[in-house]
Design an enzyme around this catalytic site. Structure first.
Site, PDB file in Angstrom:
ATOM      1  N   ASP A  59      39.282  51.959  47.415  1.00 58.88           N
ATOM      2  CA  ASP A  59      38.891  50.562  47.919  1.00 58.88           C
ATOM      3  C   ASP A  59      39.481  50.309  49.479  1.00 58.88           C
ATOM      4  O   ASP A  59      40.646  51.009  49.687  1.00 58.88           O
ATOM      5  CB  ASP A  59      39.735  49.437  47.032  1.00 58.88           C
ATOM      6  CG  ASP A  59      39.415  48.140  47.278  1.00 58.88           C
ATOM      7  OD1 ASP A  59      38.528  47.839  47.595  1.00 58.88           O
ATOM      8  OD2 ASP A  59      40.340  47.361  47.019  1.00 58.88           O
TER       9      ASP A  59
ATOM     10  N   GLY B 146      44.411  38.432  48.052  1.00 59.79           N
ATOM     11  CA  GLY B 146      45.810  37.916  47.670  1.00 59.79           C
ATOM     12  C   GLY B 146      45.822  36.560  47.141  1.00 59.79           C
ATOM     13  O   GLY B 146      45.027  36.230  46.366  1.00 59.79           O
TER      14      GLY B 146
ATOM     15  N   HIS C  47      34.800  40.576  46.830  1.00 55.87           N
ATOM     16  CA  HIS C  47      36.273  40.933  46.985  1.00 55.87           C
ATOM     17  C   HIS C  47      37.266  39.483  46.733  1.00 55.87           C
ATOM     18  O   HIS C  47      36.663  38.316  46.825  1.00 55.87           O
ATOM     19  CB  HIS C  47      36.431  41.277  48.501  1.00 55.87           C
ATOM     20  CG  HIS C  47      36.267  42.664  48.434  1.00 55.87           C
ATOM     21  ND1 HIS C  47      37.114  43.625  48.759  1.00 55.87           N
ATOM     22  CD2 HIS C  47      34.946  43.378  48.471  1.00 55.87           C
ATOM     23  CE1 HIS C  47      36.100  45.086  48.669  1.00 55.87           C
ATOM     24  NE2 HIS C  47      35.117  44.724  48.677  1.00 55.87           N
ATOM     25  N   GLY C  48      38.411  39.676  46.377  1.00 57.58           N
ATOM     26  CA  GLY C  48      39.333  38.432  46.342  1.00 57.58           C
ATOM     27  C   GLY C  48      39.285  37.663  45.242  1.00 57.58           C
ATOM     28  O   GLY C  48      39.149  36.518  45.591  1.00 57.58           O
ATOM     29  N   ALA C  49      38.878  38.244  44.209  1.00 55.46           N
ATOM     30  CA  ALA C  49      38.401  37.246  43.140  1.00 55.46           C
ATOM     31  C   ALA C  49      39.445  36.841  42.249  1.00 55.46           C
ATOM     32  O   ALA C  49      39.388  35.992  41.564  1.00 55.46           O
ATOM     33  CB  ALA C  49      37.498  38.178  42.012  1.00 55.46           C
ATOM     34  N   SER C  50      40.611  37.269  42.647  1.00 58.98           N
ATOM     35  CA  SER C  50      42.018  36.676  42.048  1.00 58.98           C
ATOM     36  C   SER C  50      42.233  35.213  42.355  1.00 58.98           C
ATOM     37  O   SER C  50      41.984  34.929  43.446  1.00 58.98           O
ATOM     38  CB  SER C  50      43.327  37.502  42.367  1.00 58.98           C
ATOM     39  OG  SER C  50      43.067  38.980  41.533  1.00 58.98           O
TER      40      SER C  50
ATOM     41  N   ASN D 280      35.892  42.351  42.448  1.00 56.69           N
ATOM     42  CA  ASN D 280      37.144  42.723  42.622  1.00 56.69           C
ATOM     43  C   ASN D 280      38.466  42.153  42.109  1.00 56.69           C
ATOM     44  O   ASN D 280      38.525  40.998  42.651  1.00 56.69           O
ATOM     45  CB  ASN D 280      37.326  43.338  44.087  1.00 56.69           C
ATOM     46  CG  ASN D 280      36.471  44.280  44.655  1.00 56.69           C
ATOM     47  OD1 ASN D 280      35.669  44.910  43.867  1.00 56.69           O
ATOM     48  ND2 ASN D 280      36.631  45.114  45.691  1.00 56.69           N
TER      49      ASN D 280
ATOM     50  N   THR E 291      45.335  41.176  42.597  1.00 58.35           N
ATOM     51  CA  THR E 291      46.433  40.368  42.524  1.00 58.35           C
ATOM     52  C   THR E 291      46.559  39.666  40.988  1.00 58.35           C
ATOM     53  O   THR E 291      47.705  39.659  40.641  1.00 58.35           O
ATOM     54  CB  THR E 291      46.262  39.307  43.531  1.00 58.35           C
ATOM     55  OG1 THR E 291      46.100  39.668  44.767  1.00 58.35           O
ATOM     56  CG2 THR E 291      47.606  38.122  43.603  1.00 58.35           C
TER      57      THR E 291
HETATM   58  P1  13P Z   1      42.374  40.006  44.794  1.00 56.93           P
HETATM   59  O1  13P Z   1      43.671  40.725  45.351  1.00 56.93           O
HETATM   60  O2  13P Z   1      42.309  38.984  45.562  1.00 56.93           O
HETATM   61  O3  13P Z   1      41.968  40.177  43.696  1.00 56.93           O
HETATM   62  O4  13P Z   1      41.418  40.790  45.728  1.00 56.93           O
HETATM   63  C1  13P Z   1      41.078  42.135  45.487  1.00 56.93           C
HETATM   64  C2  13P Z   1      40.022  42.868  46.207  1.00 56.93           C
HETATM   65  O5  13P Z   1      39.051  42.208  46.585  1.00 56.93           O
HETATM   66  C3  13P Z   1      40.066  44.402  46.444  1.00 56.93           C
HETATM   67  O6  13P Z   1      39.606  44.863  47.252  1.00 56.93           O
END
Ligand code: 13P
Length: 286
Positions: A82, A181, A208-211, A230, A233
Site C-alpha cells: 500500500d 485516518g 482509500h480511507g474507508a474507515s 481500503n 484505522t
Molecule cells: P483508513 O485508515 O482511513 O481506513 O485508510 C486506509 C487506506 O486507505 C489505506 O491505504
C-alpha cells in the site's frame, strides 16, 4: 492455495455490486485474524501493508505469514503493498512474493508520477503482479505520509482517464472526498464525480480511507463503481483499545498471548462487519 493476483477479482467486482475488502495489517495476529475471518465467511480478501509495516516486520516475515495463512485455509488471498513511493521497495516486494503493489507518486509533478508508475508497470507486467496508481490526492494521514486539507485534491474524470492511459496501471485509487485516518466531521463522498470517473476509466477503482465512512456511503460507493475498499484505522483502533482495556483490568498480567489475543478478537469483530459491508460473504462458493 498460493497467493493470488487480485486483478480478476477486482474486474469481477466492477461488473457486480460487491467489492474486495483490503485490510491493512501490522502484526501476525492481524494476518491470522483476516485469514480466519475470510475462511469462516468464505470471502476473498486482500491483505495489505504499508512501507512502515515493512520497516517494522520485514518483507520475508510478512510474505511467509500471509502465504502460510492462504495455504492453511486454502482461500484466495492477495498480498498488496500500500502507498509506496520508493521504486526499490516496490521491486523488493515483487521479488519477495507480493502479488499486487500500489505505487504512489501522487505527491510528484504529473510527468514524474507517470514515469515512476510506468517503470513499475513494466516490471510488474512481466511478473504478473497487479499495479494500483493514484491520481488526485487523498487527504489525511497514512503511515508517515500526511496530506493536509489544502493539498488534498479531488480526482477529475479527465485526469483519471489520461493517467490510466499514460501509465498502463491495472487499478486506480481516486480522491472523491474520503481521507486516511480519523475523520473530524462526517465525510461527504462525491458520487457524481465517482460516476463520471467510472464512465471515463476502464480499470477497477479503489476507495482509500474507508474507515469511519458511514456504511450507507460505502455501499453506495460500491454500487457506483468502487471495487476495492481500503480499511486500516477501523482495525487499528479497536485492536489498541482492546489491549488497553485488558491492561486496565489486568494490570499485573504480562502474557503477550493473552493481550494480543484480546486485540485479535476485537479485530475479528470489525472484519466481520467489513466483509459483510463489501458484499462478499460466501463469494468463494458462488
Ligand atoms: P483508513 O485508515 O482511513 O481506513 O485508510 C486506509 C487506506 O486507505 C489505506 O491505504
Amino acid at each position: 492455495m498460493p497467493l493470488i493476483n487480485p486483478l480478476d477479482l477486482l474486474k469481477e467486482a466492477s461488473k457486480n455490486d460487491f467489492a474486495i475488502p483490503a485490510f491493512n495489517v501490522h502484526t501476525m495476529e492481524m494476518i491470522q485474524a483476516v485469514a480466519e475471518k475470510a475462511a469462516e465467511m468464505r470471502a476473498p480478501v486482500i491483505i495489505q501493508t504499508t512501507p512502515g509495516t515493512l520497516r517494522h516486520a520485514g518483507i520475508a516475515y510478512i510474505v511467509s505469514n500471509v502465504k502460510t495463512a492462504a495455504e492453511k485455509y486454502n482461500i484466495p488471498i492477495a498480498l498488496h503493498l500500500d502507498h509506496c513511493s520508493d521504486y526499490n521497495i516496490v521491486i523488493k516486494c515483487i521479488r519477495g512474493g507480493y502479488t499486487s503493489v500500489m505505487v504512489d507518486g501522487s505527491m510528484l509533478p504529473y510527468q514524474e508520477n507517470v514515469k515512476l508508475v510506468k517503470d513499475v508497470v513494466k516490471v510488474a507486467k512481466a511478473a504478473d503482479i497487479a499495479v494500483e496508481g493514484e491520481i488526485g490526492r487523498i487527504g489525511g494521514t497514512e503511515d508517515n505520509i500526511s496530506v493536509d486539507n489544502k493539498k488534498e485534491n479531488l480526482t477529475t474524470p479527465k485526469e483519471a482517464k489520461k493517467f490510466t492511459r499514460d501509465t498502463g496501471i491495472n487499478s486506480l485509487a481516486v480522491a472523491i472526498g474520503t481521507a486516511h485516518g480519523v475523520y473530524k466531521g462526517e465525510p461527504k463522498l462525491d458520487f457524481k464525480r465517482l460516476i463520471e470517473i467510472k464512465n471515463e476509466v476502464n480499470v477497477p477503482l479503489v476507495l482509500h480511507g474507508a474507515s469511519g465512512v458511514p456504511e450507507e456511503s460505502v455501499k453506495k460507493a460500491i454500487e457506483k463503481g468502487m471495487t476495492k475498499i481500503n480499511i486500516a484505522t477501523d482495525l487499528k483502533i479497536p485492536m489498541t483499545e482492546a489491549i488497553k482495556k485488558y491492561f486496565k483490568e489486568n494490570p499485573k498480567l504480562n502474557d503477550p498471548r493473552k493481550y494480543l489475543g484480546e486485540g485479535k478478537k476485537a479485530v475479528k469483530q470489525v472484519l466481520e462487519e467489513k466483509i459483510k459491508l463489501c458484499g462478499v460473504v460466501g463469494l468463494l462458493d458462488r
